[in-house]
Motif scaffolding. Structure first.
Motif, mmCIF file in Angstrom:
data_model
loop_
_atom_site.group_PDB
_atom_site.id
_atom_site.type_symbol
_atom_site.label_atom_id
_atom_site.label_comp_id
_atom_site.label_asym_id
_atom_site.label_seq_id
_atom_site.Cartn_x
_atom_site.Cartn_y
_atom_site.Cartn_z
ATOM 1 N N THR A 1 0.830 -1.195 0.000
ATOM 2 C CA THR A 1 0.000 0.000 0.000
ATOM 3 C C THR A 1 0.869 1.251 0.000
ATOM 4 O OG1 THR A 1 -0.134 0.258 2.413
ATOM 5 C CG2 THR A 1 -1.735 -1.224 1.378
ATOM 6 N N HIS A 2 0.361 2.306 -0.612
ATOM 7 C CA HIS A 2 1.090 3.582 -0.595
ATOM 8 C C HIS A 2 1.039 4.187 0.805
ATOM 9 C CE1 HIS A 2 2.935 7.188 -2.122
ATOM 10 N NE2 HIS A 2 1.958 7.931 -1.646
ATOM 11 N N THR A 3 0.009 3.850 1.560
ATOM 12 C CA THR A 3 -0.141 4.376 2.920
ATOM 13 C C THR A 3 1.063 4.019 3.781
ATOM 14 O OG1 THR A 3 -2.539 4.156 2.754
ATOM 15 C CG2 THR A 3 -1.618 4.413 4.966
ATOM 16 N N GLU A 4 1.524 2.759 3.697
ATOM 17 C CA GLU A 4 2.660 2.351 4.526
ATOM 18 C C GLU A 4 3.934 3.073 4.111
ATOM 19 O OE1 GLU A 4 3.706 -1.815 4.215
ATOM 20 O OE2 GLU A 4 3.318 -1.862 2.053
ATOM 21 N N VAL A 5 4.035 3.417 2.825
ATOM 22 C CA VAL A 5 5.189 4.179 2.346
ATOM 23 C C VAL A 5 5.230 5.547 3.013
ATOM 24 C CG1 VAL A 5 6.228 5.296 0.327
ATOM 25 C CG2 VAL A 5 5.266 2.987 0.121
ATOM 26 N N VAL A 6 4.092 6.250 2.964
ATOM 27 C CA VAL A 6 4.024 7.601 3.528
ATOM 28 C C VAL A 6 4.226 7.573 5.041
ATOM 29 C CG1 VAL A 6 2.533 9.605 3.869
ATOM 30 C CG2 VAL A 6 2.559 8.434 1.657
ATOM 31 N N GLU A 7 3.660 6.572 5.699
ATOM 32 C CA GLU A 7 3.779 6.483 7.161
ATOM 33 C C GLU A 7 5.235 6.297 7.577
ATOM 34 O OE1 GLU A 7 1.168 3.380 8.384
ATOM 35 O OE2 GLU A 7 -0.630 4.660 8.340
ATOM 36 N N LEU A 8 5.949 5.395 6.913
ATOM 37 C CA LEU A 8 7.342 5.171 7.300
ATOM 38 C C LEU A 8 8.202 6.393 6.982
ATOM 39 C CD1 LEU A 8 9.393 2.020 7.377
ATOM 40 C CD2 LEU A 8 10.437 4.048 6.385
ATOM 41 N N MET A 9 7.943 7.029 5.842
ATOM 42 C CA MET A 9 8.706 8.219 5.496
ATOM 43 C C MET A 9 8.482 9.317 6.523
ATOM 44 S SD MET A 9 10.607 7.612 2.911
ATOM 45 C CE MET A 9 11.057 9.218 2.271
ATOM 46 N N GLY A 10 7.271 9.389 7.058
ATOM 47 C CA GLY A 10 6.988 10.370 8.101
ATOM 48 C C GLY A 10 7.825 10.117 9.341
ATOM 49 N N LYS A 11 8.004 8.852 9.683
ATOM 50 C CA LYS A 11 8.802 8.497 10.856
ATOM 51 C C LYS A 11 10.289 8.784 10.633
ATOM 52 C CE LYS A 11 5.643 4.747 12.173
ATOM 53 N NZ LYS A 11 5.465 3.275 12.258
ATOM 54 N N LYS A 12 10.736 8.726 9.383
ATOM 55 C CA LYS A 12 12.158 8.914 9.081
ATOM 56 C C LYS A 12 12.498 10.370 8.762
ATOM 57 C CE LYS A 12 14.576 5.818 8.842
ATOM 58 N NZ LYS A 12 15.334 5.081 9.887
ATOM 59 N N GLY A 13 11.503 11.243 8.778
ATOM 60 C CA GLY A 13 11.698 12.619 8.339
ATOM 61 C C GLY A 13 12.856 13.331 9.016
ATOM 62 N N GLU A 14 12.944 13.214 10.343
ATOM 63 C CA GLU A 14 14.003 13.910 11.079
ATOM 64 C C GLU A 14 15.378 13.366 10.689
ATOM 65 O OE1 GLU A 14 15.592 14.479 15.657
ATOM 66 O OE2 GLU A 14 13.481 13.967 15.332
ATOM 67 N N GLU A 15 15.487 12.048 10.540
ATOM 68 C CA GLU A 15 16.769 11.450 10.161
ATOM 69 C C GLU A 15 17.178 11.882 8.747
ATOM 70 O OE1 GLU A 15 16.765 7.237 10.602
ATOM 71 O OE2 GLU A 15 16.618 7.296 12.790
ATOM 72 N N ILE A 16 16.207 11.971 7.842
ATOM 73 C CA ILE A 16 16.497 12.406 6.472
ATOM 74 C C ILE A 16 17.084 13.813 6.472
ATOM 75 C CG2 ILE A 16 15.445 13.045 4.257
ATOM 76 C CD1 ILE A 16 13.403 10.748 4.779
ATOM 77 N N VAL A 17 16.479 14.701 7.242
ATOM 78 C CA VAL A 17 16.963 16.080 7.319
ATOM 79 C C VAL A 17 18.378 16.119 7.889
ATOM 80 C CG1 VAL A 17 16.647 18.307 8.479
ATOM 81 C CG2 VAL A 17 14.678 17.132 7.447
ATOM 82 N N ARG A 18 18.612 15.384 8.964
ATOM 83 C CA ARG A 18 19.940 15.374 9.584
ATOM 84 C C ARG A 18 20.988 14.818 8.629
ATOM 85 N NH1 ARG A 18 18.960 11.639 14.131
ATOM 86 N NH2 ARG A 18 21.185 11.835 14.585
ATOM 87 N N LEU A 19 20.634 13.733 7.939
ATOM 88 C CA LEU A 19 21.579 13.100 7.012
ATOM 89 C C LEU A 19 21.961 14.045 5.879
ATOM 90 C CD1 LEU A 19 23.110 10.703 5.787
ATOM 91 C CD2 LEU A 19 20.950 9.935 4.776
ATOM 92 N N ILE A 20 20.974 14.639 5.230
ATOM 93 C CA ILE A 20 21.258 15.489 4.077
ATOM 94 C C ILE A 20 21.971 16.762 4.505
ATOM 95 C CG2 ILE A 20 20.184 16.895 2.264
ATOM 96 C CD1 ILE A 20 18.125 14.692 1.901
ATOM 97 N N THR A 21 21.566 17.344 5.630
ATOM 98 C CA THR A 21 22.200 18.568 6.108
ATOM 99 C C THR A 21 23.683 18.346 6.382
ATOM 100 O OG1 THR A 21 20.135 19.335 7.111
ATOM 101 C CG2 THR A 21 22.159 20.354 7.898
ATOM 102 N N ARG A 22 23.999 17.245 7.049
ATOM 103 C CA ARG A 22 25.403 16.972 7.338
ATOM 104 C C ARG A 22 26.168 16.629 6.063
ATOM 105 N NH1 ARG A 22 27.998 13.881 12.468
ATOM 106 N NH2 ARG A 22 26.608 15.401 13.426
ATOM 107 N N ALA A 23 25.547 15.860 5.185
ATOM 108 C CA ALA A 23 26.227 15.469 3.950
ATOM 109 C C ALA A 23 26.589 16.688 3.105
ATOM 110 C CB ALA A 23 25.344 14.513 3.150
ATOM 111 N N ILE A 24 25.704 17.662 3.037
ATOM 112 C CA ILE A 24 25.977 18.865 2.239
ATOM 113 C C ILE A 24 27.244 19.553 2.730
ATOM 114 C CG2 ILE A 24 25.156 21.215 1.765
ATOM 115 C CD1 ILE A 24 22.333 20.046 1.483
ATOM 116 N N SER A 25 27.439 19.551 4.051
ATOM 117 C CA SER A 25 28.628 20.220 4.604
ATOM 118 C C SER A 25 29.916 19.488 4.223
ATOM 119 C CB SER A 25 28.520 20.319 6.128
ATOM 120 O OG SER A 25 28.668 19.043 6.743
#
Length: 269
Positions: free
Chosen positions: A226-250
């Motif tokens: 289901t697409h629902t489970e995709v969106v739900e898990l991505m919501g849970k990973k949102g903070e980690e995604i931001v931290r990962l990309i922010t640090r990687a850019i530096s």
């Protein structure tokens, strides 16, 4: 664009519809393929652009995304480096839901998408030639190295390489298709890396993608997809995604030493 020059861009896939930048401003870039709306702001003092691949509220399906307009717009802004996110299904038992995968290879099984800027005389811009770019290594090694370093330092559950299979969608795959893709060497499956990664290379832009495993692919878990489970898990990973990309850019070098910047050398007649 009034002299606006942005070095780094983030393309957000399913579940990533925004990015916490400071002093955000929404801009519209006109391209030969149509207008593109995106947001520009500061991330740790660096001006970056954020583009929601599927539009606001996931309004555009993968096969209808105007990939050429999106990549052209980033190029117009002066972008040299692109980090994209991709929600994926796993075909590799070692790559579990919640894991990050720093992609290093891809296979294209799409069937209906315009996939080049170089259509010869039919090109809607001044570049009327045909180009055959080298795509042996589809992802920028410098951005990949930055993502791997950041993921390791942040203690995230990640895999330093993985092969992405791009399907047409918007339906999910059959059990037989997933079995075939696994035999061919695929690790994860999604619907958006092609032609996005190809187009970035054609404009000599550095491109890399971090995939987030949201579920096991068809036939791997015995459950309905289901697409629902995709969106739900991505919501849970949102903070980690931001931290990962922010640090990687530096960690991305200011000066490019990778082959991406020379992709058109030897590619045209």
């Amino acid at each position: 664009m009034g002299g606006l020059m942005v070095r780094v861009a983030i393309i957000g896939g399913s579940g990533v519809y925004g990015f916490p930048v400071e002093e955000p401003k929404d801009v519209t870039v006109e391209t030969p393929y149509g207008p593109v709306k995106l947001r520009v702001g500061l991330l740790d003092g660096e001006e970056v652009a954020f583009l929601a691949r599927h539009g606001e509220g996931h309004s555009v399906p993968p096969h209808k995304i105007n990939y050429r307009a999106n990549i052209w717009a980033l190029h117009e802004l002066g972008v040299e480096r692109i980090i994209a996110t991709s929600a994926v299904g796993s075909m590799n038992p070692e790559m579990k839901p919640g894991d990050f995968v720093i992609l290093d290879q891809l296979m294209d099984f799409t069937v209906s998408r315009p996939r080049t800027f170089y259509d010869g005389e039919e090109s809607p811009h001044e570049w009327k030639f045909v180009a055959h770019v080298d795509f042996t290594e589809p992802y920028c090694p410098e951005i990949r190295e930055a993502l791997i370093r950041a993921a390791r330092e942040l203690g995230l559950s990640y895999h330093p390489r993985g092969t992405y299979v791009c399907t047409e969608g918007p339906r999910f795959e059959t059990r037989a298709e997933i079995r075939a893709y696994r035999i061919l060497g695929g690790d994860v499956v999604g619907m958006t890396q092609c032609p996005e990664a190809v187009l970035a290379r054609e404009l000599e832009m550095c491109y890399a993608s971090v995939a987030i495993v949201t579920n096991f692919a068809a036939g791997m878990s015995g459950r309905k997809l289901t697409h629902t489970e995709v969106v739900e898990l991505m919501g849970k990973k949102g903070e980690e995604i931001v931290r990962l990309i922010t640090r990687a850019i530096s960690y991305i070098p200011k000066e490019r030493g990778c082959p991406c910047k020379d992709a058109l050398k030897g590619a045209t007649g």
